[in-house]
Design a protein around this motif. Sequence first.
Motif, PDB file in Angstrom:
ATOM      1  N   TRP A   1       5.878   1.104  13.761  1.00 30.54           N
ATOM      2  CA  TRP A   1       4.460   1.341  14.023  1.00 30.54           C
ATOM      3  C   TRP A   1       4.112   1.205  15.501  1.00 30.54           C
ATOM      4  O   TRP A   1       3.025   1.606  15.905  1.00 30.54           O
ATOM      5  CB  TRP A   1       3.591   0.336  13.258  1.00 30.54           C
ATOM      6  N   ARG A   2       5.005   0.637  16.302  1.00 28.49           N
ATOM      7  CA  ARG A   2       4.653   0.345  17.690  1.00 28.49           C
ATOM      8  C   ARG A   2       5.645   0.902  18.704  1.00 28.49           C
ATOM      9  O   ARG A   2       5.384   0.840  19.911  1.00 28.49           O
ATOM     10  CB  ARG A   2       4.537  -1.172  17.901  1.00 28.49           C
ATOM     11  N   THR A   3       6.751   1.442  18.245  1.00 26.95           N
ATOM     12  CA  THR A   3       7.807   1.898  19.138  1.00 26.95           C
ATOM     13  C   THR A   3       8.346   3.242  18.639  1.00 26.95           C
ATOM     14  O   THR A   3       8.629   3.393  17.453  1.00 26.95           O
ATOM     15  CB  THR A   3       8.960   0.879  19.179  1.00 26.95           C
ATOM     16  N   LEU A   4       8.481   4.202  19.539  1.00 26.75           N
ATOM     17  CA  LEU A   4       9.118   5.467  19.191  1.00 26.75           C
ATOM     18  C   LEU A   4      10.601   5.389  19.543  1.00 26.75           C
ATOM     19  O   LEU A   4      11.010   4.605  20.397  1.00 26.75           O
ATOM     20  CB  LEU A   4       8.474   6.627  19.963  1.00 26.75           C
ATOM     21  N   HIS A   5      11.388   6.213  18.888  1.00 26.30           N
ATOM     22  CA  HIS A   5      12.828   6.222  19.189  1.00 26.30           C
ATOM     23  C   HIS A   5      13.359   7.643  19.101  1.00 26.30           C
ATOM     24  O   HIS A   5      12.716   8.549  18.558  1.00 26.30           O
ATOM     25  CB  HIS A   5      13.598   5.305  18.237  1.00 26.30           C
ATOM     26  N   GLY A   6      14.530   7.852  19.662  1.00 25.79           N
ATOM     27  CA  GLY A   6      15.192   9.153  19.631  1.00 25.79           C
ATOM     28  C   GLY A   6      16.689   8.950  19.815  1.00 25.79           C
ATOM     29  O   GLY A   6      17.182   7.819  19.804  1.00 25.79           O
ATOM     30  N   ARG A   7      17.403  10.056  19.983  1.00 23.70           N
ATOM     31  CA  ARG A   7      18.862   9.986  20.137  1.00 23.70           C
ATOM     32  C   ARG A   7      19.309  10.938  21.224  1.00 23.70           C
ATOM     33  O   ARG A   7      18.746  12.026  21.390  1.00 23.70           O
ATOM     34  CB  ARG A   7      19.553  10.374  18.824  1.00 23.70           C
ATOM     35  N   GLY A   8      20.314  10.519  21.979  1.00 29.98           N
ATOM     36  CA  GLY A   8      20.860  11.379  23.017  1.00 29.98           C
ATOM     37  C   GLY A   8      21.789  12.434  22.454  1.00 29.98           C
ATOM     38  O   GLY A   8      22.057  12.490  21.240  1.00 29.98           O
TER      39      GLY A   8
ATOM     40  N   GLY B   1      22.306  18.099  19.606  1.00 28.43           N
ATOM     41  CA  GLY B   1      21.493  17.908  20.802  1.00 28.43           C
ATOM     42  C   GLY B   1      20.623  16.671  20.720  1.00 28.43           C
ATOM     43  O   GLY B   1      20.656  15.899  19.756  1.00 28.43           O
ATOM     44  N   GLU B   2      19.829  16.474  21.754  1.00 27.66           N
ATOM     45  CA  GLU B   2      18.966  15.298  21.844  1.00 27.66           C
ATOM     46  C   GLU B   2      17.856  15.354  20.803  1.00 27.66           C
ATOM     47  O   GLU B   2      17.245  16.397  20.581  1.00 27.66           O
ATOM     48  CB  GLU B   2      18.370  15.219  23.254  1.00 27.66           C
ATOM     49  N   TYR B   3      17.593  14.213  20.174  1.00 27.08           N
ATOM     50  CA  TYR B   3      16.451  14.081  19.273  1.00 27.08           C
ATOM     51  C   TYR B   3      15.261  13.567  20.082  1.00 27.08           C
ATOM     52  O   TYR B   3      15.389  12.600  20.836  1.00 27.08           O
ATOM     53  CB  TYR B   3      16.747  13.092  18.152  1.00 27.08           C
ATOM     54  N   PRO B   4      14.098  14.169  19.943  1.00 21.34           N
ATOM     55  CA  PRO B   4      12.931  13.745  20.722  1.00 21.34           C
ATOM     56  C   PRO B   4      12.344  12.435  20.203  1.00 21.34           C
ATOM     57  O   PRO B   4      12.690  11.967  19.103  1.00 21.34           O
ATOM     58  CB  PRO B   4      11.943  14.900  20.498  1.00 21.34           C
ATOM     59  N   PRO B   5      11.442  11.821  20.973  1.00 17.28           N
ATOM     60  CA  PRO B   5      10.795  10.595  20.508  1.00 17.28           C
ATOM     61  C   PRO B   5      10.007  10.844  19.232  1.00 17.28           C
ATOM     62  O   PRO B   5       9.335  11.874  19.103  1.00 17.28           O
ATOM     63  CB  PRO B   5       9.871  10.211  21.669  1.00 17.28           C
ATOM     64  N   HIS B   6      10.089   9.886  18.298  1.00 20.28           N
ATOM     65  CA  HIS B   6       9.378  10.066  17.037  1.00 20.28           C
ATOM     66  C   HIS B   6       9.220   8.739  16.302  1.00 20.28           C
ATOM     67  O   HIS B   6       9.907   7.756  16.589  1.00 20.28           O
ATOM     68  CB  HIS B   6      10.097  11.069  16.134  1.00 20.28           C
ATOM     69  N   THR B   7       8.302   8.751  15.360  1.00 15.28           N
ATOM     70  CA  THR B   7       8.145   7.709  14.353  1.00 15.28           C
ATOM     71  C   THR B   7       8.834   8.202  13.092  1.00 15.28           C
ATOM     72  O   THR B   7       8.609   9.343  12.675  1.00 15.28           O
ATOM     73  CB  THR B   7       6.648   7.489  14.041  1.00 15.28           C
TER      74      THR B   7
END
Length: 229
Positions: free
Chosen positions: A198-205, A74-80
């Motif tokens: 440190w400045r951008t969050l990322h995730g996965r569909g 499933g989708e991974y939520p935004p995170h550091t």
Amino acid sequence: MKTVEIRAGLEGEGFVFLREWMRGTSTEDVARTLGEVTDHRLFAGLTDSAVHQLRPKPRNHLAPNRYYGHFGFGEYPPHTDLAHWIVPPRYLMLRVRSGGNQVATHIYSQAGSLSLLDPLLLGSAIFASRQASRTIVPFPMKVCKETPSSIRWDPLFIQPINDSAKACAKAINSAEFRNMRLELILEHPADTLLIDNWRTLHGRGNVTPESEGRCIDRIYLDSLHDHAG
């Protein structure tokens, strides 16, 4: 693209996407041309290499300290990445070994989703690790005072412990925050995504059945070289 141009992109947008970049060169060698690679010994028990291979896996309750253990395909939520570290790695690189056009990598940038967060709340938000411990060690949501727009977030491994942090968490979990994200497709071998962690969050569909063979290299960098090569 030269290191100086990559640095400018990271300082501006918070990420740089390079298609089929330096194809034929190993991920670790590419990273070392850019900067100082994070010491892999900090990941004791996880890997014996600076490069981690990320492959989709089904949900597994026996892996509570891994994202796939909670979300599977499933989708991974935004995170550091490694938000629970006192100082998370500054940069991460994602580089395709085997990609596809059906899985998106989500970017939550300063100009996009993160613009919804109140700077005053960010500046006073306090979190702590969710890992079992007798001692609670609080840390700020801002990773570095010298980097005004720095931020850390992870819905699994850190928890808000004051009202400002709870308000930031609520904003990040909102539909409006998700709707302002960018979607990038890591499709071809050597497609490379550099992220300022440190400045951008990322995730996965979501991972489709056709994309279960996806394999992405990940490597962390503590800093970028100053030279313009």
